[in-house]
Design a protein around this motif. Structure first.
Motif, mmCIF file in Angstrom:
data_model
loop_
_atom_site.group_PDB
_atom_site.id
_atom_site.type_symbol
_atom_site.label_atom_id
_atom_site.label_comp_id
_atom_site.label_asym_id
_atom_site.label_seq_id
_atom_site.Cartn_x
_atom_site.Cartn_y
_atom_site.Cartn_z
ATOM 1 N N GLN A 1 -9.262 -22.204 32.483
ATOM 2 C CA GLN A 1 -8.940 -22.269 34.052
ATOM 3 C C GLN A 1 -9.669 -23.351 34.714
ATOM 4 O O GLN A 1 -9.051 -24.129 35.456
ATOM 5 N N SER B 1 -3.430 -24.407 30.817
ATOM 6 C CA SER B 1 -2.737 -23.476 30.773
ATOM 7 C C SER B 1 -2.029 -23.297 29.605
ATOM 8 O O SER B 1 -1.690 -24.197 28.910
ATOM 9 N N ALA C 1 -13.731 -11.435 38.265
ATOM 10 C CA ALA C 1 -13.263 -11.896 39.272
ATOM 11 C C ALA C 1 -11.525 -12.335 39.119
ATOM 12 O O ALA C 1 -10.753 -12.175 39.911
ATOM 13 N N GLN C 2 -11.504 -12.643 37.804
ATOM 14 C CA GLN C 2 -10.153 -13.141 37.252
ATOM 15 C C GLN C 2 -9.201 -11.902 36.664
ATOM 16 O O GLN C 2 -8.207 -12.289 36.149
ATOM 17 N N ALA D 1 -17.398 -14.429 36.490
ATOM 18 C CA ALA D 1 -16.008 -15.057 36.855
ATOM 19 C C ALA D 1 -14.980 -14.498 36.210
ATOM 20 O O ALA D 1 -13.752 -14.338 36.930
ATOM 21 N N GLY D 2 -15.193 -13.838 34.929
ATOM 22 C CA GLY D 2 -14.043 -13.466 34.226
ATOM 23 C C GLY D 2 -13.638 -11.930 34.957
ATOM 24 O O GLY D 2 -12.209 -11.591 35.000
ATOM 25 N N VAL E 1 -11.736 -18.141 31.062
ATOM 26 C CA VAL E 1 -12.314 -18.519 32.695
ATOM 27 C C VAL E 1 -12.648 -20.105 32.380
ATOM 28 O O VAL E 1 -12.154 -20.985 33.234
#
Length: 314
Positions: free
Chosen positions: A308, A313, A291-292, A288-289, A305
Motif C-alpha cells: 500500500q 494494488s 490500523a489497516q 500500521a497493519g 502494508v
C-alpha cells in the motif's frame, strides 16, 4: 549446550520416571499447542489437553487425544504439562483460576511453559508453583505455527538442568531440537533475541518482494532464486510464499497477538538501555497493519502494508 542423551541415562530415566514418557498434558490448544499435541501423539505419547475453546478439545479428541474439562483434570492425568498461552491473564487463570493448577493435589508436577511472556511474569508463576511442590520450566519456542505443524521447532529450555534433561523425550516429541540455555528465565531472554530477528527479517522479506514487484520482476521467481542464495532467511522461506500469493487468512501467527511479543522485546531492550533501531522501525510496520484492519491476518501481511505504501494494488 544441546541436550543429548546417553543410553545409560535413558535407561535410568525410564526406570525412575516412566510416566513422563507415557502421558503429556497440554493446556492451550491454539495454533502452537494444537500442533505440538498432534506431533506428541504421532510420537506415541498419550496426550490429555484442555482449552477454553471446546472446539479445540474436540480437535484433539479427533486425533486420538484425551480431552479434559479443566487444568486441574489435566494435572490429575499427566505428570508433565506443556502450557501454550496467548496472554498473561490466561496464565493467571491457568494457575489461580477455578480448578487451576494451584488447586491440584498433584505434587512434583513439571510444567513446561512455552509462551512468550516477560521474565518477571514467568518468575511469579515459578514461585507460585513451588509453594505447592510443582516445578516450572521456562521453555519458549523458536518457530511459527506452520513450523510447529512440521515439527520444525527449537526449544530454549531453562530452569533446573536435571529436570530439563528428563523432559528431553517430551521435547523430542514436538521439536527438531532443544538447547539448555541456563538458569530459569534465560530461555525467555534467548526467545526475545530470536523474535527480534524474526520481527526484522519478516519485514525485510516483505520489503524485498515489494521492491521486486514494483520493478517488474516476478515475485515467485524472486522468492525461488533469493531463497537459494546469501540473501535468504527463514522468514523469507516460511512467509515468502504467503507474501507472493497475497493470502494471509491461514494465520500461523496473527498480527494482533504478535503485538504482545513486540511490546515485550521493546520493553526488554529499553530496560537494558540497548538501542534497537531496526526493531523500532520494523515495529511501526506491524502497527500500521493493525490500523489497516489486518489484526487477524498472518504477520506475513506486513507485505500488504508495504504494498500500500508503494502504491501497489492486487
Amino acid at each position: 549446550m544441546r541436550l543429548k542423551y546417553e543410553v545409560g541415562f535413558q535407561h535410568c530415566y525410564e526406570m525412575v520416571r516412566p510416566t513422563m514418557q507415557k502421558t503429556v498434558g497440554v493446556i492451550g490448544l491454539g495454533i502452537m499447542g494444537s500442533a505440538m499435541s498432534a506431533n506428541l501423539l504421532k510420537a506415541d505419547f498419550a496426550v490429555v489437553g484442555y482449552d477454553v475453546e471446546p472446539k479445540q478439545v474436540e480437535l484433539l479428541l479427533s486425533r486420538g487425544g484425551i480431552g479434559a474439562d479443566s487444568c486441574r483434570e489435566v494435572a490429575e492425568k499427566a505428570e508433565v504439562i506443556i502450557t501454550s498461552l496467548p496472554s498473561i491473564s490466561a496464565m493467571q487463570e491457568v494457575l489461580h483460576g477455578k480448578n487451576g493448577l494451584m488447586s491440584t493435589p498433584h505434587s512434583k508436577l513439571v510444567v513446561i511453559e512455552t509462551s512468550t511472556f516477560p521474565v518477571e511474569t514467568k518468575q511469579e508463576a515459578y514461585d507460585a508453583l513451588q509453594v505447592v511442590g510443582s516445578e516450572l520450566l521456562d521453555c519458549p519456542l523458536s518457530g511459527t505455527g506452520a513450523q510447529a505443524i512440521n515439527k520444525d521447532l527449537i526449544v530454549f529450555a531453562s530452569g533446573d538442568q536435571r529436570t530439563c534433561e528428563e523432559c528431553g523425550p517430551v521435547f523430542d516429541g514436538f521439536s527438531r531440537g532443544h538447547y539448555y540455555i541456563g538458569e530459569f528465565g534465560t530461555g525467555s531472554k534467548m526467545k526475545f533475541i530470536a523474535n527480534l530477528l524474526v520481527t526484522i527479517h519478516n519485514v525485510a522479506a516483505a520489503e524485498a518482494l515489494v521492491l521486486a514487484r514494483k520493478s517488474g520482476l516476478d515475485p515467485a521467481l524472486v522468492l525461488n532464486v533469493i531463497s537459494d542464495g546469501a540473501g535468504s532467511s527463514r522468514m523469507l522461506e516460511v512467509r515468502g510464499p504467503m507474501m507472493v500469493a497475497g493470502n494471509y487468512d491461514e494465520a500461523t501467527m496473527k498480527m494482533d497477538i504478535y503485538q504482545k511479543d513486540i511490546s515485550i522485546i521493546n520493553a526488554f531492550a529499553s530496560d537494558l538501555q540497548c538501542p534497537t533501531p531496526l526493531m523500532t522501525a520494523a515495529s511501526e510496520v506491524y502497527k500500521a497493519g493493525l490500523a489497516q484492519g489486518l489484526a487477524k491476518q498472518d504477520t506475513a501481511s506486513v507485505c500488504a502494508v508495504l504494498e500500500q505504501m508503494a502504491g501497489i494494488s492486487r
